[in-house]
Scaffold this motif. Structure first.
Motif, PDB file in Angstrom:
ATOM      1  N   LEU B 251       0.836  -1.210   0.000  1.00 37.16           N
ATOM      2  CA  LEU B 251       0.000   0.000   0.000  1.00 37.16           C
ATOM      3  C   LEU B 251       0.858   1.242   0.000  1.00 37.16           C
ATOM      4  O   LEU B 251       0.551   2.237  -0.663  1.00 37.16           O
ATOM      5  N   ARG B 252       1.945   1.184   0.747  1.00 43.19           N
ATOM      6  CA  ARG B 252       2.802   2.370   0.784  1.00 43.19           C
ATOM      7  C   ARG B 252       3.427   2.632  -0.577  1.00 43.19           C
ATOM      8  O   ARG B 252       3.525   3.776  -1.026  1.00 43.19           O
ATOM      9  N   LEU B 253       3.839   1.548  -1.231  1.00 41.68           N
ATOM     10  CA  LEU B 253       4.426   1.740  -2.557  1.00 41.68           C
ATOM     11  C   LEU B 253       3.391   2.274  -3.527  1.00 41.68           C
ATOM     12  O   LEU B 253       3.668   3.171  -4.326  1.00 41.68           O
ATOM     13  N   LEU B 254       2.169   1.765  -3.437  1.00 39.85           N
ATOM     14  CA  LEU B 254       1.110   2.257  -4.312  1.00 39.85           C
ATOM     15  C   LEU B 254       0.875   3.745  -4.072  1.00 39.85           C
ATOM     16  O   LEU B 254       0.624   4.504  -4.999  1.00 39.85           O
ATOM     17  N   ARG B 255       1.007   4.124  -2.816  1.00 35.97           N
ATOM     18  CA  ARG B 255       0.816   5.539  -2.510  1.00 35.97           C
ATOM     19  C   ARG B 255       1.858   6.385  -3.208  1.00 35.97           C
ATOM     20  O   ARG B 255       1.552   7.417  -3.804  1.00 35.97           O
ATOM     21  N   ILE B 256       3.095   5.930  -3.157  1.00 40.13           N
ATOM     22  CA  ILE B 256       4.161   6.702  -3.798  1.00 40.13           C
ATOM     23  C   ILE B 256       3.963   6.732  -5.301  1.00 40.13           C
ATOM     24  O   ILE B 256       4.161   7.764  -5.947  1.00 40.13           O
ATOM     25  N   LEU B 257       3.531   5.602  -5.871  1.00 40.22           N
ATOM     26  CA  LEU B 257       3.390   5.562  -7.317  1.00 40.22           C
ATOM     27  C   LEU B 257       2.174   6.334  -7.784  1.00 40.22           C
ATOM     28  O   LEU B 257       2.148   6.860  -8.888  1.00 40.22           O
ATOM     29  N   GLY B 258       1.150   6.375  -6.959  1.00 39.07           N
ATOM     30  CA  GLY B 258      -0.093   6.987  -7.424  1.00 39.07           C
ATOM     31  C   GLY B 258      -0.183   8.477  -7.175  1.00 39.07           C
ATOM     32  O   GLY B 258      -1.085   9.139  -7.666  1.00 39.07           O
ATOM     33  N   ARG B 259       0.760   8.998  -6.407  1.00 35.79           N
ATOM     34  CA  ARG B 259       0.691  10.414  -6.061  1.00 35.79           C
ATOM     35  C   ARG B 259       0.776  11.248  -7.322  1.00 35.79           C
ATOM     36  O   ARG B 259       1.700  11.110  -8.095  1.00 35.79           O
ATOM     37  N   ASN B 260      -0.180  12.130  -7.493  1.00 32.93           N
ATOM     38  CA  ASN B 260      -0.141  13.035  -8.648  1.00 32.93           C
ATOM     39  C   ASN B 260      -0.149  12.338  -9.985  1.00 32.93           C
ATOM     40  O   ASN B 260       0.348  12.878 -10.960  1.00 32.93           O
ATOM     41  N   HIS B 261      -0.654  11.154 -10.051  1.00 34.20           N
ATOM     42  CA  HIS B 261      -0.667  10.453 -11.323  1.00 34.20           C
ATOM     43  C   HIS B 261      -2.026   9.835 -11.534  1.00 34.20           C
ATOM     44  O   HIS B 261      -2.381   8.855 -10.876  1.00 34.20           O
ATOM     45  N   GLU B 262      -2.792  10.399 -12.434  1.00 35.35           N
ATOM     46  CA  GLU B 262      -4.194   9.993 -12.600  1.00 35.35           C
ATOM     47  C   GLU B 262      -4.349   8.528 -12.949  1.00 35.35           C
ATOM     48  O   GLU B 262      -5.132   7.795 -12.372  1.00 35.35           O
ATOM     49  N   GLU B 263      -3.550   8.109 -13.902  1.00 32.05           N
ATOM     50  CA  GLU B 263      -3.742   6.759 -14.463  1.00 32.05           C
ATOM     51  C   GLU B 263      -3.552   5.676 -13.412  1.00 32.05           C
ATOM     52  O   GLU B 263      -4.394   4.800 -13.237  1.00 32.05           O
ATOM     53  N   SER B 264      -2.428   5.798 -12.696  1.00 36.51           N
ATOM     54  CA  SER B 264      -2.180   4.769 -11.680  1.00 36.51           C
ATOM     55  C   SER B 264      -3.258   4.808 -10.626  1.00 36.51           C
ATOM     56  O   SER B 264      -3.733   3.766 -10.152  1.00 36.51           O
ATOM     57  N   SER B 265      -3.664   6.027 -10.243  1.00 38.93           N
ATOM     58  CA  SER B 265      -4.678   6.134  -9.205  1.00 38.93           C
ATOM     59  C   SER B 265      -5.947   5.428  -9.625  1.00 38.93           C
ATOM     60  O   SER B 265      -6.605   4.770  -8.818  1.00 38.93           O
ATOM     61  N   GLU B 266      -6.279   5.545 -10.899  1.00 36.59           N
ATOM     62  CA  GLU B 266      -7.510   4.892 -11.339  1.00 36.59           C
ATOM     63  C   GLU B 266      -7.440   3.392 -11.181  1.00 36.59           C
ATOM     64  O   GLU B 266      -8.397   2.744 -10.747  1.00 36.59           O
ATOM     65  N   THR B 267      -6.296   2.823 -11.551  1.00 37.11           N
ATOM     66  CA  THR B 267      -6.161   1.367 -11.446  1.00 37.11           C
ATOM     67  C   THR B 267      -6.303   0.910 -10.011  1.00 37.11           C
ATOM     68  O   THR B 267      -6.758  -0.206  -9.742  1.00 37.11           O
ATOM     69  N   MET B 268      -5.935   1.807  -9.082  1.00 35.24           N
ATOM     70  CA  MET B 268      -5.932   1.374  -7.690  1.00 35.24           C
ATOM     71  C   MET B 268      -7.284   1.504  -7.013  1.00 35.24           C
ATOM     72  O   MET B 268      -7.496   0.935  -5.954  1.00 35.24           O
ATOM     73  N   ASN B 269      -8.156   2.312  -7.561  1.00 38.38           N
ATOM     74  CA  ASN B 269      -9.387   2.651  -6.840  1.00 38.38           C
ATOM     75  C   ASN B 269     -10.162   1.444  -6.348  1.00 38.38           C
ATOM     76  O   ASN B 269     -10.511   1.348  -5.169  1.00 38.38           O
ATOM     77  N   ASP B 270     -10.417   0.515  -7.271  1.00 37.36           N
ATOM     78  CA  ASP B 270     -11.210  -0.648  -6.878  1.00 37.36           C
ATOM     79  C   ASP B 270     -10.547  -1.416  -5.754  1.00 37.36           C
ATOM     80  O   ASP B 270     -11.183  -1.802  -4.777  1.00 37.36           O
ATOM     81  N   LEU B 271      -9.258  -1.624  -5.955  1.00 39.81           N
ATOM     82  CA  LEU B 271      -8.521  -2.398  -4.976  1.00 39.81           C
ATOM     83  C   LEU B 271      -8.624  -1.772  -3.596  1.00 39.81           C
ATOM     84  O   LEU B 271      -8.897  -2.451  -2.602  1.00 39.81           O
ATOM     85  N   LEU B 272      -8.445  -0.449  -3.545  1.00 42.47           N
ATOM     86  CA  LEU B 272      -8.458   0.217  -2.252  1.00 42.47           C
ATOM     87  C   LEU B 272      -9.829   0.101  -1.598  1.00 42.47           C
ATOM     88  O   LEU B 272      -9.937  -0.126  -0.393  1.00 42.47           O
ATOM     89  N   ALA B 273     -10.854   0.245  -2.416  1.00 44.00           N
ATOM     90  CA  ALA B 273     -12.194   0.111  -1.852  1.00 44.00           C
ATOM     91  C   ALA B 273     -12.376  -1.296  -1.292  1.00 44.00           C
ATOM     92  O   ALA B 273     -12.928  -1.483  -0.200  1.00 44.00           O
ATOM     93  N   GLN B 274     -11.890  -2.289  -2.028  1.00 50.90           N
ATOM     94  CA  GLN B 274     -12.011  -3.673  -1.583  1.00 50.90           C
ATOM     95  C   GLN B 274     -11.296  -3.890  -0.262  1.00 50.90           C
ATOM     96  O   GLN B 274     -11.852  -4.452   0.677  1.00 50.90           O
ATOM     97  N   VAL B 275     -10.062  -3.412  -0.192  1.00 51.28           N
ATOM     98  CA  VAL B 275      -9.291  -3.598   1.031  1.00 51.28           C
ATOM     99  C   VAL B 275      -9.988  -2.902   2.194  1.00 51.28           C
ATOM    100  O   VAL B 275     -10.109  -3.440   3.286  1.00 51.28           O
ATOM    101  N   ALA B 276     -10.475  -1.708   1.915  1.00 48.46           N
ATOM    102  CA  ALA B 276     -11.079  -0.932   2.995  1.00 48.46           C
ATOM    103  C   ALA B 276     -12.307  -1.616   3.558  1.00 48.46           C
ATOM    104  O   ALA B 276     -12.567  -1.552   4.758  1.00 48.46           O
TER     105      ALA B 276
END
Lengths: 102, 783
Positions: B251-276
């Motif tokens: 999760l921490r790595l995803l945070r670093i990769l997704g910061r300020n980057h729309e595309e990566s953030s989009e890929t992560m959205n579902d996953l984060l909702a699932q984990v949460a």
């Protein structure tokens, strides 16, 4: 990043200290006494995370032994808390009888 | 003579047997002596045992540096038992600052290429613990080779060593970029965890690596997905959560990769909702993962729904009974409150609850968060809560709480009366902890609220009558009583209960303040001035006041003595001026963010006060103003004997020197007579458009000194003028050190500047007086 890892007993004696960043020998004793003082003065009611100078201390008490980990701001405190417990469990597994009154 | 060496366990038992610290030290010293002797003798068989004992002693905190060379010898030996203890000793006893550490580089190199896993593991461990920059550079390629070895044991250690190498020598990161992608396909959690850490380090250190690794975001998402959704795995489960450490790290790595980057953030959205939603929160492990998820959601460009979900999770944490979780929730909410203010507002009641926690770190966080949550709609309720907190909070939080309340009151006060009430209450409860400018703010506030003068002076009087120990409160109360004493004595005021106050009571109270040993010198100054002002406000005779003033004429405190002497002079010689001087103060102009300038201007007024009583020409100054604008300037000159109401007692010697910023307005020569020249230089400081600084410079090129030189100035009514103390009153002859004086002119309306100067001095045995208006003032001085 973890800055140091200490095991201290209730009398204030350091039983284990590992520093992951260089700290002078005399500063170490100073640091340890201060850390111990802040941990020993906490009651059961208070939370296990202390803000200390420019890092955070996460401590856990096991009978007469305190395990204190100092981290910088980027760490997840609860993960470290879990990690301390994991460490103790590993010691327990590996050495069977973990004697607490060192 | 060979003393049989004891085993490590025997030593430990012996140390444990020692009852006191002194005994323990004795045992250890004896043993260290043995060990040292044995090292000198060079016994190879038992060397490892001796070193092991030495390491134990080191662990307890005693010096063990003499074992360093032994470590080297042990590392070089072919036996595994020796190597094991040797490397352990190297890790504990050697560090970068000893020169000896470079000597093990060669041994490590040999061991790394040996092919025996255990030995390679040892060498890698040591390198990752004590490797210095030079060692890392030498051995980086070796480590890289080991990254792709078949056995996970060695690979795990190799990855961790790579992390250390990158931390020490960031330039080597290029070597480790290619293997990472392959390492991500690992099944072994240890290697995987190490790889994620390695990638995190790489990304943190170089933006190029960051871009490179954005490609692996889908892969990471996949790994985390499998972790979360697969069922129970005995090997990695901690209280029901599958390898929480790995999850947190991903999760921490995803945070670093997704910061300020729309595309990566989009890929992560579902996953984060699932984990949460899926993580089990009954135990700490689950909460740790959830917390990391929330942090990640906050940091990347997530959709609004996800952010609300995150804030709600934090809100749920706040309701949890576990202190740790509450603490963590409060800290994260503090980070989030700026960006998602409305979402956090929903949890305001819970936050306020947390104020009542006995734990200091929790209540501090709750205080900060509550202060951040105050807005115009909830300000009354919040200040109520905060005030009750102020009463019971630990002393180190008092100052923060008090200033926080005052700040919130300033920003969101619904009515002036409420504002004054709040400040009063804060001052009564925690007066000693407020910031210095609280007094200034309050006096300014009261001064501005005309309709509340009677009300405030009554409240302050009653507060003062009860308690004279809180200094800021006493200062404000003294000032108020001085200013509005007549309103106090009038009798009725519709907003408070009728309070019958006698003149004598008021005077007695002020005298009590003056004499109390709890009063600071500044407070005494306030009280004395208040007494003076009352001499014009009260209807009775002034004997009591005169008495007090003359007594303090011989006070030991220089500031008080000076004031008392001046006031005495007012009573005796200048009685006719007393009424004019002690009139009500005009509203103090607030410099906005430039409270510093306001303070300086007050200090300048104070210096003016010192200049003027030595020359009874105040009336002439008033005349100057008459000349300029034709109306009686009675109210215009700031009453020169008023002390600086900004609270700090100023000694004349401490006046700050305002050095003007370089300006481009040309100097102007305004006066020349018999060798004495007066020049004006102008500065418009860029930060304050209404301010003009004029430096008056007087140079004397004649053969006789100019003495008793005094320069006074007057400006039209809409301007404000402050004269600072001149550098001296003698202008030495023959072009000696010029005399300078600084004038500060505030021109808020940007009206055309007119300046009249009046000089008096002695030259060539004659006293000269000149009055003239300065013509040809450049346009830039006032536009």
């Amino acid at each position: 990043m973890i800055k140091f890892f200490l095991m201290v007993n209730k009398q204030g004696q350091t039983r284990l200290s590992k520093y992951y960043e260089h700290v002078e020998i005399n500063k170490r004793t100073l640091l340890e006494t201060e850390v111990i003082k802040s941990c020993l003065s906490r009651s059961n009611e208070q939370c296990s995370f202390i803000e200390f100078k420019d890092f955070k201390l996460i401590y856990r008490q096991y009978a007469a032994l305190f395990i204190v980990v100092g981290v910088n701001d980027t760490e997840n405190e609860m993960a470290i808390y879990e990690f301390i417990h994991n460490f103790v469990e590993v010691l327990d597994e590996y050495f069977s009888r973990v004697v607490n009154n060192v | 003579m060979v003393v049989p060496s004891s085993k490590l366990q025997d030593l430990i038992e012996e140390i444990r047997g020692a009852k006191t610290q002194a005994q323990e030290r004795e045992v250890i010293q004896k043993e260290c002596a043995h060990i040292r002797a044995s090292f000198r003798d060079g016994d190879p068989l038992h060397r490892h045992r001796q070193l092991a004992k030495l390491l134990y002693v080191h662990m307890l905190g005693y010096p063990a540096h003499f074992g360093q060379m032994e470590c080297l010898k042990l590392i070089a030996s072919p036996r595994f038992t020796d190597k094991r203890v040797g490397y352990l000793g190297a890790m504990l006893l050697l560090d970068e600052r000893q020169d000896a550490h470079l000597l093990i580089t060669n041994s490590i190199k040999n061991d790394l290429s040996q092919g025996i896993q255990a030995v390679q593991g040892l060498a890698l461990c040591t390198l990752s613990t004590v490797g210095s920059a030079e060692m890392c550079r030498d051995l980086a390629t070796e480590v890289e080779k080991l990254l792709l070895q078949p056995g996970p044991y060695v690979r795990k250690k190799a990855v961790l060593t790579a992390v250390h190498i990158i931390r020490k020598v960031p330039e080597l990161s290029n070597i480790f970029l290619p293997p990472c992608a392959q390492l991500l396909h690992e099944r072994h959690h240890g290697v995987l965890l190490g790889t994620i850490t390695l990638i995190t380090e790489l990304c943190e250190r170089s933006p190029a690596a960051l871009k490179h690794f954005r490609k692996v975001v889908p892969q990471l998402v996949q790994i985390l997905w499998t972790l979360v959704t697969t069922g129970y795995s005995t090997e990695h489960s901690i209280s029901g959560v599958s390898d929480p450490f790995l999850q947190v790290q991903i999760l921490r790595l995803l945070r670093i990769l997704g910061r300020n980057h729309e595309e990566s953030s989009e890929t992560m959205n579902d996953l984060l909702a699932q984990v949460a939603t899926n993580t089990d929160t009954s135990r700490n492990a689950g909460n740790a993962v959830l917390f990391e998820t929330v942090l990640t959601i906050m940091d990347i460009r997530s959709v609004a729904g996800l952010r609300v979900l995150a804030v709600n999770i934090l809100g749920r944490f706040l309701l949890n009974s576990d202190k740790n979780i509450r603490y963590v929730a409060l800290t994260s909410l503090l980070r989030v409150v700026q960006s998602d203010h409305s979402a956090v507002q929903r949890h305001r009641p819970t936050v306020v609850e947390c104020l009542r926690e006995p734990d200091a770190s929790l209540s501090r966080r709750a205080l900060e968060l509550s202060l951040a949550l105050v807005n115009s709609s909830n300000v009354r309720a919040m200040t109520q809560e905060l005030q009750s907190f102020l009463e019971s909070c630990p002393p180190d939080l008092r100052a923060d709480c008090a200033s926080g309340i005052l700040l919130a009151a300033e920003r969101f006060a619904p009515t002036k009366r409420w504002h004054i009430d709040t400040i009063l209450r804060v001052l009564t409860m925690a007066g000693t902890h407020v910031r210095d400018d609280a007094v200034a703010n309050l006096t300014q506030l009261i001064g501005g609220a005309q309709e509340l003068h009677a009300y405030s002076v009554r409240r302050l009087y009653s507060a003062l009558a009860e308690d004279i120990s809180q200094q800021p409160l006493v200062q404000v109360a003294a000032w108020c009583i001085g200013e509005y004493g007549d309103l106090l004595l009038e009798g009725s005021c519709e907003e408070t209960e009728p309070l019958q106050v006698e003149e004598e009571e008021v005077l007695a109270l002020l005298e009590k303040v003056l004499q109390s040993h709890m009063s600071l010198p500044a407070t005494r100054g306030y009280a004395l001035t208040a007494l003076m002002k009352l001499s014009t406000r009260l209807r009775g005779d002034n004997n009591r006041i005169r008495q007090v003033v003359s007594v303090y004429g011989s006070c030991l405190d220089v500031e008080l003595q000076q004031r008392a002497v001046e006031y005495n002079a007012l009573f005796q010689k200048y009685d006719y001026m007393r009424a004019a001087i002690l009139e009500k103060m005009p509203l103090v102009e607030r410099g906005g963010t430039q409270d510093e300038e306001a303070k300086e201007s007050k200090e300048a007024q104070h210096s003016e006060a010192a200049v003027i009583p030595t020359e009874p020409q105040t009336s002439k100054l008033l005349d100057l103003l008459d000349l300029l604008d034709g109306t009686s300037g009675a109210a215009q000159p700031p009453p020169p004997l008023e002390p600086s109401s900004e609270g700090t007692s100023v000694h004349l010697l401490d006046l700050p020197c305002v050095s003007p910023a370089p300006a481009s307005i040309p100097n102007l020569k305004v006066f020349e007579r018999e060798g004495l020249q007066l020049t004006l230089s102008f500065v418009r400081p860029p930060g304050t458009p209404a301010l003009l600084l004029i430096m008056v410079t007087a140079i004397n090129t004649s053969e006789a000194d100019v003495t008793h030189f005094v320069c006074q100035a007057a400006v039209p009514k809409s301007f404000q003028l402050q004269l600072q103390a001149p550098s001296g009153d003698t202008v030495p002859a023959q072009g000696g050190l010029p005399m300078t004086q600084l004038l500060r002119i505030l021109n808020p309306k940007k009206a055309p500047l007119r300046l009249k100067l009046r000089l008096t001095y002695n030259h060539f045995g004659q006293s000269v007086q000149e009055i003239f208006e300065v013509n040809n003032l450049p346009v830039e001085t006032w536009q």
